[in-house]
Design a protein around this motif. Structure first.
Motif, PDB file in Angstrom:
ATOM      1  N   VAL A  31      -2.247   0.456 -14.600  1.00 22.50           N
ATOM      2  CA  VAL A  31      -2.791   0.318 -13.250  1.00 22.50           C
ATOM      3  C   VAL A  31      -4.179   0.944 -13.192  1.00 22.50           C
ATOM      4  CG1 VAL A  31      -2.518   1.043 -10.834  1.00 22.50           C
ATOM      5  CG2 VAL A  31      -0.547   0.152 -12.115  1.00 22.50           C
ATOM      6  N   CYS A  70      -6.350   1.543  -4.629  1.00 22.21           N
ATOM      7  CA  CYS A  70      -5.394   2.653  -4.723  1.00 22.21           C
ATOM      8  C   CYS A  70      -6.045   3.901  -5.316  1.00 22.21           C
ATOM      9  CB  CYS A  70      -4.169   2.249  -5.551  1.00 22.21           C
ATOM     10  SG  CYS A  70      -4.508   1.984  -7.309  1.00 22.21           S
ATOM     11  N   SER A  73       0.936  -2.378  -7.281  1.00 24.55           N
ATOM     12  CA  SER A  73      -0.228  -1.603  -6.869  1.00 24.55           C
ATOM     13  C   SER A  73      -1.233  -2.525  -6.187  1.00 24.55           C
ATOM     14  CB  SER A  73      -0.848  -0.899  -8.085  1.00 24.55           C
ATOM     15  OG  SER A  73      -1.785   0.060  -7.659  1.00 24.55           O
ATOM     16  N   LEU A  83      -2.435  -6.335 -10.673  1.00 23.25           N
ATOM     17  CA  LEU A  83      -2.197  -5.086  -9.944  1.00 23.25           C
ATOM     18  C   LEU A  83      -1.048  -5.267  -8.956  1.00 23.25           C
ATOM     19  CD1 LEU A  83      -5.836  -3.829  -9.270  1.00 23.25           C
ATOM     20  CD2 LEU A  83      -4.051  -2.579 -10.513  1.00 23.25           C
ATOM     21  N   GLU A  84      -1.045  -6.392  -8.257  1.00 23.13           N
ATOM     22  CA  GLU A  84       0.032  -6.665  -7.307  1.00 23.13           C
ATOM     23  C   GLU A  84       1.378  -6.796  -8.029  1.00 23.13           C
ATOM     24  OE1 GLU A  84       1.174 -10.237  -4.282  1.00 23.13           O
ATOM     25  OE2 GLU A  84      -0.908  -9.544  -4.242  1.00 23.13           O
ATOM     26  N   HIS A 121      -7.374  -1.306 -12.348  1.00 21.96           N
ATOM     27  CA  HIS A 121      -8.134  -0.981 -11.141  1.00 21.96           C
ATOM     28  C   HIS A 121      -9.615  -0.827 -11.476  1.00 21.96           C
ATOM     29  CE1 HIS A 121      -9.719   1.362  -7.762  1.00 21.96           C
ATOM     30  NE2 HIS A 121      -8.743   0.801  -7.063  1.00 21.96           N
ATOM     31  N   VAL A 157      -1.307   7.389 -11.263  1.00 22.47           N
ATOM     32  CA  VAL A 157      -0.821   6.013 -11.432  1.00 22.47           C
ATOM     33  C   VAL A 157      -0.635   5.749 -12.929  1.00 22.47           C
ATOM     34  CG1 VAL A 157      -1.945   5.190  -9.317  1.00 22.47           C
ATOM     35  CG2 VAL A 157      -3.142   4.987 -11.513  1.00 22.47           C
TER      36      VAL A 157
END
Length: 147
Positions: free
Chosen positions: A73, A137, A133, A128-129, A77, A69
């Motif tokens: 991200v 994830c 993502s 993230l959205e 995360h 990724v």
């Protein structure tokens, strides 16, 4: 507090935390000086978690290059995972010490921390959205809770 700890969905957990903070602040403002209290509950052994991320040993968590990724991200995360654990740790403290007759300021301070961390968590989830993502994830570890 126990309801938050038993809620697996990170966004729902964050929203419940914010609502609890808002309600508690309202009760404090309405209560006569030095009066009021918190309920009593028993904390679960571990907080509820979503199906993803998969919790693995720290050495099995991928490096940024091996994650597959983008770096932003990857970092978001990991930050979301830290924030989720911070929300749960604050609530675990509140619930574990409920019924001990501690000053309201103790509970209020930890609830403020939980609310701050829930806001950070919501920001991470939202970003993230926006990046296409989602939290989950990548695998994560459970060291923050085990400590």
């Amino acid at each position: 507090g126990k309801q938050v700890l038993e809620t697996a969905d990170p966004l729902e957990k964050a929203l419940l935390t914010h609502a609890a903070h808002r309600a508690f602040r309202g009760l404090l403002m309405a209560a006569p000086e030095g009066q009021g209290g918190v309920g009593q509950a028993e904390a679960p052994d571990e907080p509820a978690r979503p199906e993803k991320p998969e919790l693995v040993a720290p050495k099995l968590c991928p490096s940024p290059k091996a994650s597959g990724v983008p770096l932003n991200v990857y970092m978001l995360h990991n930050l979301a995972h830290i924030e989720l654990n911070a929300v749960d740790l604050a609530w675990d403290t509140i619930v574990s010490y409920s019924g001990h007759g501690l000053p309201l300021a103790f509970y209020s301070d930890f609830l403020r921390v939980a609310d701050d961390e829930s806001r950070h968590l919501r920001w991470c989830l939202q970003r993230l959205e926006e990046l296409g993502s989602f939290y989950g994830c990548l695998p994560s570890h459970n060291l923050l809770w085990e400590a």
